[in-house]
Design a protein around this motif. Structure first.
Motif, mmCIF file in Angstrom:
data_model
loop_
_atom_site.group_PDB
_atom_site.id
_atom_site.type_symbol
_atom_site.label_atom_id
_atom_site.label_comp_id
_atom_site.label_asym_id
_atom_site.label_seq_id
_atom_site.Cartn_x
_atom_site.Cartn_y
_atom_site.Cartn_z
ATOM 1 N N TYR A 47 12.872 76.349 -55.179
ATOM 2 C CA TYR A 47 11.882 76.324 -55.773
ATOM 3 C C TYR A 47 11.321 77.333 -56.748
ATOM 4 O O TYR A 47 11.194 78.427 -56.297
ATOM 5 C CB TYR A 47 10.823 75.499 -55.348
ATOM 6 C CG TYR A 47 10.798 74.645 -54.420
ATOM 7 C CD1 TYR A 47 10.997 73.372 -53.953
ATOM 8 C CD2 TYR A 47 11.657 74.873 -52.812
ATOM 9 C CE1 TYR A 47 11.044 72.469 -53.548
ATOM 10 C CE2 TYR A 47 11.983 73.639 -52.483
ATOM 11 C CZ TYR A 47 11.743 72.214 -52.509
ATOM 12 O OH TYR A 47 12.507 71.338 -51.595
ATOM 13 N N GLN A 48 10.481 76.881 -57.896
ATOM 14 C CA GLN A 48 9.973 78.271 -59.005
ATOM 15 C C GLN A 48 8.855 77.323 -59.409
ATOM 16 O O GLN A 48 8.938 76.541 -59.370
ATOM 17 C CB GLN A 48 10.741 78.609 -60.034
ATOM 18 C CG GLN A 48 10.286 79.308 -61.327
ATOM 19 C CD GLN A 48 11.057 79.495 -62.255
ATOM 20 O OE1 GLN A 48 11.392 78.570 -62.883
ATOM 21 N NE2 GLN A 48 10.620 80.910 -63.175
ATOM 22 N N ASP A 49 7.948 78.199 -58.518
ATOM 23 C CA ASP A 49 6.350 78.324 -58.789
ATOM 24 C C ASP A 49 6.007 76.346 -58.167
ATOM 25 O O ASP A 49 5.640 75.425 -59.020
ATOM 26 C CB ASP A 49 6.101 77.914 -60.414
ATOM 27 C CG ASP A 49 5.745 79.457 -60.303
ATOM 28 O OD1 ASP A 49 5.419 80.403 -59.716
ATOM 29 O OD2 ASP A 49 6.539 79.397 -62.457
ATOM 30 N N GLU A 50 6.661 75.930 -57.324
ATOM 31 C CA GLU A 50 6.594 74.710 -56.356
ATOM 32 C C GLU A 50 6.942 73.337 -56.729
ATOM 33 O O GLU A 50 7.264 72.239 -55.961
ATOM 34 C CB GLU A 50 4.988 74.422 -56.078
ATOM 35 C CG GLU A 50 4.399 75.976 -55.202
ATOM 36 C CD GLU A 50 4.542 75.932 -54.040
ATOM 37 O OE1 GLU A 50 5.327 74.796 -53.440
ATOM 38 O OE2 GLU A 50 4.714 77.326 -53.871
ATOM 39 N N LYS A 51 8.079 73.754 -58.308
ATOM 40 C CA LYS A 51 8.939 73.101 -58.493
ATOM 41 C C LYS A 51 10.470 73.193 -58.730
ATOM 42 O O LYS A 51 11.216 74.822 -58.089
ATOM 43 C CB LYS A 51 8.939 73.607 -60.368
ATOM 44 C CG LYS A 51 9.226 72.209 -60.943
ATOM 45 C CD LYS A 51 9.725 72.456 -62.635
ATOM 46 C CE LYS A 51 10.762 71.459 -63.309
ATOM 47 N NZ LYS A 51 10.737 71.530 -64.671
ATOM 48 N N GLY A 73 8.134 84.191 -61.493
ATOM 49 C CA GLY A 73 7.165 83.483 -61.110
ATOM 50 C C GLY A 73 7.697 83.645 -59.514
ATOM 51 O O GLY A 73 8.334 83.958 -58.304
ATOM 52 N N LEU A 74 6.832 82.423 -58.186
ATOM 53 C CA LEU A 74 7.257 82.675 -57.246
ATOM 54 C C LEU A 74 8.002 81.722 -57.089
ATOM 55 O O LEU A 74 7.956 80.425 -57.158
ATOM 56 C CB LEU A 74 5.874 81.796 -56.737
ATOM 57 C CG LEU A 74 4.358 83.219 -56.794
ATOM 58 C CD1 LEU A 74 3.550 82.605 -55.790
ATOM 59 C CD2 LEU A 74 4.834 84.428 -56.185
ATOM 60 N N TYR A 75 8.862 82.398 -56.194
ATOM 61 C CA TYR A 75 10.395 81.416 -56.071
ATOM 62 C C TYR A 75 9.840 81.074 -53.982
ATOM 63 O O TYR A 75 9.490 82.273 -53.335
ATOM 64 C CB TYR A 75 11.694 82.322 -55.971
ATOM 65 C CG TYR A 75 11.628 81.999 -57.124
ATOM 66 C CD1 TYR A 75 12.566 81.269 -58.196
ATOM 67 C CD2 TYR A 75 11.632 83.043 -57.963
ATOM 68 C CE1 TYR A 75 13.356 80.959 -59.645
ATOM 69 C CE2 TYR A 75 11.981 83.122 -59.764
ATOM 70 C CZ TYR A 75 12.700 82.247 -59.262
ATOM 71 O OH TYR A 75 13.293 81.937 -60.976
ATOM 72 N N PRO A 94 6.679 82.748 -50.746
ATOM 73 C CA PRO A 94 6.909 82.736 -51.760
ATOM 74 C C PRO A 94 7.344 84.313 -51.999
ATOM 75 O O PRO A 94 7.191 85.113 -50.929
ATOM 76 C CB PRO A 94 5.949 82.724 -52.241
ATOM 77 C CG PRO A 94 4.436 81.992 -51.402
ATOM 78 C CD PRO A 94 5.175 81.816 -49.825
ATOM 79 N N THR A 96 7.754 87.094 -55.169
ATOM 80 C CA THR A 96 7.410 87.002 -57.020
ATOM 81 C C THR A 96 8.428 87.897 -57.275
ATOM 82 O O THR A 96 8.962 88.407 -56.681
ATOM 83 C CB THR A 96 5.855 88.212 -56.789
ATOM 84 O OG1 THR A 96 5.351 87.725 -56.069
ATOM 85 C CG2 THR A 96 6.049 88.020 -58.261
#
Length: 110
Positions: A47-51, A73-75, A94, A96
Motif C-alpha cells: 500500500y502507498q498512502d493507504e491505497k 509516500g507512506l508504505y 508505515p 516513509t
C-alpha cells in the motif's frame, strides 16, 4: 541490520523494511515484507498512502524501479501471518519513502 530501516523492536507481527539510504530519482529500492520472529507471510499486498497498489504478489518483496518523485509516500504491507494453528491478516506499521531529485541536495558550495 544497520542497513535496513524499520522498527528496532516492533510490536507488530508484520514488518516492512527498506534499504536505509538516500533515494534518488532513477534508483531502485526494494521493499520487503517480513513476519516478526520468522513468522511465515503469504498473500502479501503493498500500500502507498493507504491505497492498495493492486499488485498481487507471490513473494514478499516489491521493487520500485526506476524511482520517480511520485513513489514518495507512506508504505505499508499486509499479509497472512502464520505462526500458530491458523493464519490471520496483519498490516505493518508505515514506512516513509522520500525520493529526491538529483541536484536538490545542494550545489557543493558549503
Amino acid at each position: 541490520s544497520p542497513d535496513v530501516t524499520g522498527p528496532s523492536c516492533p510490536t507488530e507481527r508484520l514488518v516492512l523494511q527498506l534499504v536505509a539510504r538516500v533515494l534518488m530519482e532513477g534508483d531502485t529500492v526494494t521493499l520487503r515484507c517480513r513476519g516478526w520472529q520468522d513468522g511465515t507471510v503469504t498473500g502479501v499486498r503493498f500500500y502507498q498512502d493507504e491505497k492498495d497498489l493492486g499488485v498481487p504478489l507471490h513473494g514478499t518483496e516489491l521493487s520500485l524501479s526506476p524511482l520517480q518523485l511520485n513513489h514518495s509516500g507512506l508504505y505499508r504491507c499486509g499479509g497472512w501471518v502464520s505462526s500458530g494453528p491458523s493464519p490471520w491478516w496483519e498490516r505493518s506499521a508505515p514506512v516513509t519513502v522520500t525520493v529526491t531529485v538529483h541536484g536538490e541536495c545542494g550545489n557543493g558550495h558549503g
